[in-house]
Motif scaffolding. Structure first.
Motif, mmCIF file in Angstrom:
data_model
loop_
_atom_site.group_PDB
_atom_site.id
_atom_site.type_symbol
_atom_site.label_atom_id
_atom_site.label_comp_id
_atom_site.label_asym_id
_atom_site.label_seq_id
_atom_site.Cartn_x
_atom_site.Cartn_y
_atom_site.Cartn_z
ATOM 1 N N LEU B 264 0.822 -1.215 0.000
ATOM 2 C CA LEU B 264 0.000 0.000 0.000
ATOM 3 C C LEU B 264 0.851 1.258 0.000
ATOM 4 O O LEU B 264 0.375 2.331 -0.354
ATOM 5 N N GLY B 265 2.111 1.151 0.432
ATOM 6 C CA GLY B 265 2.974 2.325 0.485
ATOM 7 C C GLY B 265 3.101 2.898 1.889
ATOM 8 O O GLY B 265 3.669 3.976 2.074
ATOM 9 N N GLU B 275 -1.037 17.495 5.800
ATOM 10 C CA GLU B 275 -2.051 17.624 6.869
ATOM 11 C C GLU B 275 -2.159 16.362 7.716
ATOM 12 O O GLU B 275 -3.244 16.009 8.201
ATOM 13 N N ASN B 286 -6.922 5.497 4.044
ATOM 14 C CA ASN B 286 -7.736 5.875 2.888
ATOM 15 C C ASN B 286 -6.957 6.687 1.862
ATOM 16 O O ASN B 286 -7.250 6.649 0.673
ATOM 17 N N SER B 287 -5.935 7.422 2.316
ATOM 18 C CA SER B 287 -5.175 8.251 1.375
ATOM 19 C C SER B 287 -4.362 7.400 0.390
ATOM 20 O O SER B 287 -3.855 7.915 -0.597
ATOM 21 N N PHE B 288 -4.261 6.112 0.659
ATOM 22 C CA PHE B 288 -3.565 5.209 -0.268
ATOM 23 C C PHE B 288 -4.547 4.368 -1.088
ATOM 24 O O PHE B 288 -4.134 3.441 -1.782
ATOM 25 N N LEU B 289 -5.816 4.696 -0.987
ATOM 26 C CA LEU B 289 -6.852 3.941 -1.713
ATOM 27 C C LEU B 289 -7.634 4.906 -2.592
ATOM 28 O O LEU B 289 -7.712 6.101 -2.296
ATOM 29 N N PRO B 290 -8.235 4.392 -3.661
ATOM 30 C CA PRO B 290 -8.972 5.280 -4.571
ATOM 31 C C PRO B 290 -10.131 5.958 -3.841
ATOM 32 O O PRO B 290 -10.687 5.403 -2.900
ATOM 33 N N TYR B 291 -10.463 7.138 -4.325
ATOM 34 C CA TYR B 291 -11.607 7.853 -3.770
ATOM 35 C C TYR B 291 -12.895 7.113 -4.094
ATOM 36 O O TYR B 291 -13.067 6.602 -5.200
ATOM 37 N N PRO B 293 -17.218 7.860 -3.016
ATOM 38 C CA PRO B 293 -18.184 8.527 -2.132
ATOM 39 C C PRO B 293 -18.959 7.528 -1.287
ATOM 40 O O PRO B 293 -19.574 7.909 -0.299
ATOM 41 N N THR B 294 -18.934 6.256 -1.664
ATOM 42 C CA THR B 294 -19.801 5.279 -0.996
ATOM 43 C C THR B 294 -19.043 4.092 -0.409
ATOM 44 O O THR B 294 -19.321 3.672 0.703
ATOM 45 N N LYS B 300 -12.452 -1.199 0.146
ATOM 46 C CA LYS B 300 -11.434 -0.761 -0.818
ATOM 47 C C LYS B 300 -10.089 -1.412 -0.496
ATOM 48 O O LYS B 300 -9.350 -1.819 -1.388
ATOM 49 N N ALA B 304 -8.246 -3.837 -3.016
ATOM 50 C CA ALA B 304 -6.928 -3.455 -3.550
ATOM 51 C C ALA B 304 -5.898 -4.537 -3.264
ATOM 52 O O ALA B 304 -5.046 -4.834 -4.095
#
Lengths: 454, 454
Positions: B264-265, B275, B286-291, B293-294, B300, B304
């Motif tokens: 995942l990095g 931030e 979550n910042s290493f996974l695609p956006y 909205p649901t 995810k 992944a």
């Protein structure tokens, strides 16, 4: 007579010099092309009466200064790291200067002096960076002038092979520096903005998080993220965008196959392989797989990468002959990346009749009068042959046009610049259309990444 | 009275100082413990009549020289990069010196001077490096003395949690520097020799190419490759080995789960997250996974990494609470590796009553009288509490014993050394057995990686 000095006569200089020579009579120009190898320079000046080819070593202060002094404007087509000495001479001798390279910190440091002396130092005016800046800013400025607010900007560029020359399973050949292709994406994670959230993709997942792009008349492409998406936020003034993404375009399926090289470690440039000169391609691949006295390299490769026997990706590796026990690496003390590059050059070198292609795709999402809208703009340029390539055309023409515009005092704002202002992009984009470099815009429904607004 | 100077009173100094104090009367010793923080030093000297705690800043020339001058022998337990100034003083003032660190180039450069002055500069005499060198060379020398020819050497070490304290799903807690654990394996590919072939494993596959190890009474372990296997070929004189491999021991299943972080990095230390101070653990993942909205971060993440809903690996991540929307990162401008370390520290910090464990496993394959043989040697040491840990014991005791042996002229060969000669390893391994640090050897069938000889 106005003297233009072009330093460097590499791949990207062909169109640039042709453009200037074509205008030499009407515009009263003399073009001096300087190169470390004068034979290369002569090929492009081609005994034209308004051109001179000279030997020029940018590390030889005297010859560099003499050439700069004799010029009215200087174009440096050298690799980016070689611009700075030329730039300092241009400050000293009050010459305007143009490069197609990213503004380095050293170049940026000359901004105040350039401004003080009223000199235009135009950079990033090739294709990417260059045409991408101009074409994006034209639409962005227009949307904002109409009262729209940019909320999404995505931009993709790819140097590919033209459809008529596209005859391998990767739908790819080297149309530019092969080393950059092999090393692409390495280093820190790719970083971008998606619906207001920072997102990071490490190298080992970069080629598995692509998105698809359709270009009318050219079919489907895919793109993987560039490392530097966010630096464009300031440059383009995109303070309110929620999504900001830049990527590299390939044909569909390239990235999934390329990821296998990245996953195996074949793109690593940080260490050398022992006894690489005595290795076959098969030995090289095998050195990244577990030892077995019986299992074939092929089955170990498939197992390690979880490739089904009927997966289309498999044929791509066979096509490259990476399992050949007779083709030899021959390179001494080579890095995995250098060896992979050599293997790929066997298959991905352009044939003499092959043509290249540049594809660019922008998406602009914006809010206007309480509604969300999207404009997609695409540009495809095909090469003519292996001298007058799409790459040389899209890099060289904006540089040449900028040189004329500066010489003719149509671009006068001084400083270390990028082509993001109307003064620059309006006339250049208009003239580029005469050369077939045209953006097609269409309105599409705005979806973003949260179409249901949940 | 013989004066021993111990510089540094960190985690690994407890046993070392205890050993020397226990011998202070019979051996007529005075121990000076110098530390930047004299309180730390005092804890270990504990008002013992034969010990003094002093404030010592190795970057303060005067205080460093004064301390070295007053000593008969100097032990540096500082981080490796701080040894060199002390070592130069030892040359100047003719003092023998001991460290548990790898021989740096700077240290190696003092070899000729040390030899000329007849000084012993013993390095790499902790556990790994240290006990691994000694225990390996003892068996290697014995096999060769019997006429055997080494063809395989594999060596594995791990710092783990003791079975009685092993109560999380990762079967792991931090018993040493957490940062080193998070960054382990990064950089160039791991390189080793397998049946005469060089093999390379890039970071993103390192934790998926483990091998299993059984230790009698302690069950099953796994090991992933260290980066540096080949440098031991020269040091140990293993010119004929076909297989040479060094690895790090974990409990089974650790590596497959850790690989998810690497993939995942999350272990990247090369850039900072924007931030980060305002992020929850969930935001970070979550910042290493695609956006989306649901879709949940969990689905995810599973998608992944291709983790089935009933895969045991999943519970490991839930146990760490990495999906918590309320636990906050709080670190400012932190790298992914720094944030991951913080999250892991929540779960992997030793409880006050927890004990640690050192596991070492060597495999020696050799040919003798036309036949192939193998000896496996294993060592397990358990900690007593959080001061007298297995790590402190296995690092500190060999250092202390070497100090006594040098002081008592039992080790006299001068130069910048490692404990690979009989003069050193025979007495030390024997004495280590008195402290429960015992290698169990057993003959096993030689298999190598080509058991059928095809």
């Amino acid at each position: 007579m106005r003297n233009i000095l072009v330093i460097g006569s590499g791949k990207s200089a062909s169109y640039l010099i042709k453009y200037l020579l074509d205008k030499s009579e009407t515009e009263n120009l003399h073009i001096t092309v300087g190169d470390l190898n004068v034979v290369n320079a002569s090929k492009l000046t081609n005994n034209h009466k308004s051109a001179t080819a000279i030997t020029l070593d940018v590390f030889n202060k005297k010859s560099r200064e003499d050439a700069v002094k004799a010029a009215d404007i200087v174009i440096s087509m050298l690799p980016a790291r070689f611009h700075i000495e030329v730039a300092k001479d241009c400050i000293t001798y009050n010459k305007n200067m143009i490069t197609a390279s990213y503004v380095s910190d050293e170049m940026q440091a000359l901004d105040a002096e350039a401004k003080k002396k009223g000199l235009v130092f135009m950079n990033e005016i090739g294709v990417d960076p260059g045409i991408d800046h101009m074409s994006a800013m034209q639409v962005i400025d227009r949307i904002e002038a109409e009262g729209g607010k940019l909320i999404l900007f995505e931009s993709f560029t790819g140097g590919l092979v033209a459809p008529e020359s596209d005859n391998n399973l990767w739908n790819y050949k080297f149309t530019w520096n092969p080393r950059n292709v092999v090393l692409a994406g390495q280093g820190s994670a790719a970083k971008f903005l998606q619906e207001g959230t920072y997102k990071y993709i490490p190298y080992n997942r970069l080629f598995r998080r692509t998105e698809f792009l359709e270009v009318d008349g050219f079919g489907r492409f895919e793109a993987y993220a560039n490392r530097d998406s966010l630096k464009y936020q300031d440059i383009y003034g995109l303070d309110n965008v929620k999504t900001l993404y830049r990527g590299t375009i390939r044909r569909v399926g390239f990235s999934r196959a390329w990821n296998v090289f990245a996953a195996l470690g074949l793109t690593d440039d940080s260490y050398t392989i022992d006894e690489s000169e005595h290795m076959s391609y098969r030995d090289f691949v095998n050195s990244f797989l577990p030892y077995s006295p019986t299992d074939s390299v092929e089955i170990k490769f498939r197992h390690a990468l979880k490739i089904d026997q009927d997966d289309v990706v498999w044929d791509k590796f066979e096509e490259l002959d990476i399992f050949s026990p007779t083709k030899m690496v021959t390179l001494e003390k080579a890095t995995p990346a250098q060896i992979l590059q050599k293997i790929l050059l066997d298959s991905w070198t352009l044939d003499p009749t092959d043509k290249d292609m540049i594809v660019m795709y922008h998406k602009f999402g914006y809010e206007l009068n309480g509604k969300k809208h999207q404009i997609d703009a695409t540009m495809v340029t095909l090469g003519e042959d292996q001298t007058y390539t799409a790459m040389a055309k899209t890099v060289g023409l904006p540089v040449a046009m900028a040189a004329m515009a500066i010489l003719n005092k149509k671009i006068t704002t001084p400083g270390v610049l990028r082509p993001i202002n109307k003064e620059v992009y309006l006339p250049l984009l208009e003239e580029l259309e005469d050369y077939g470099i045209v953006f097609k815009e269409k309105k599409v429904p705005y979806l973003g990444y949260n179409p249901l607004n949940v």
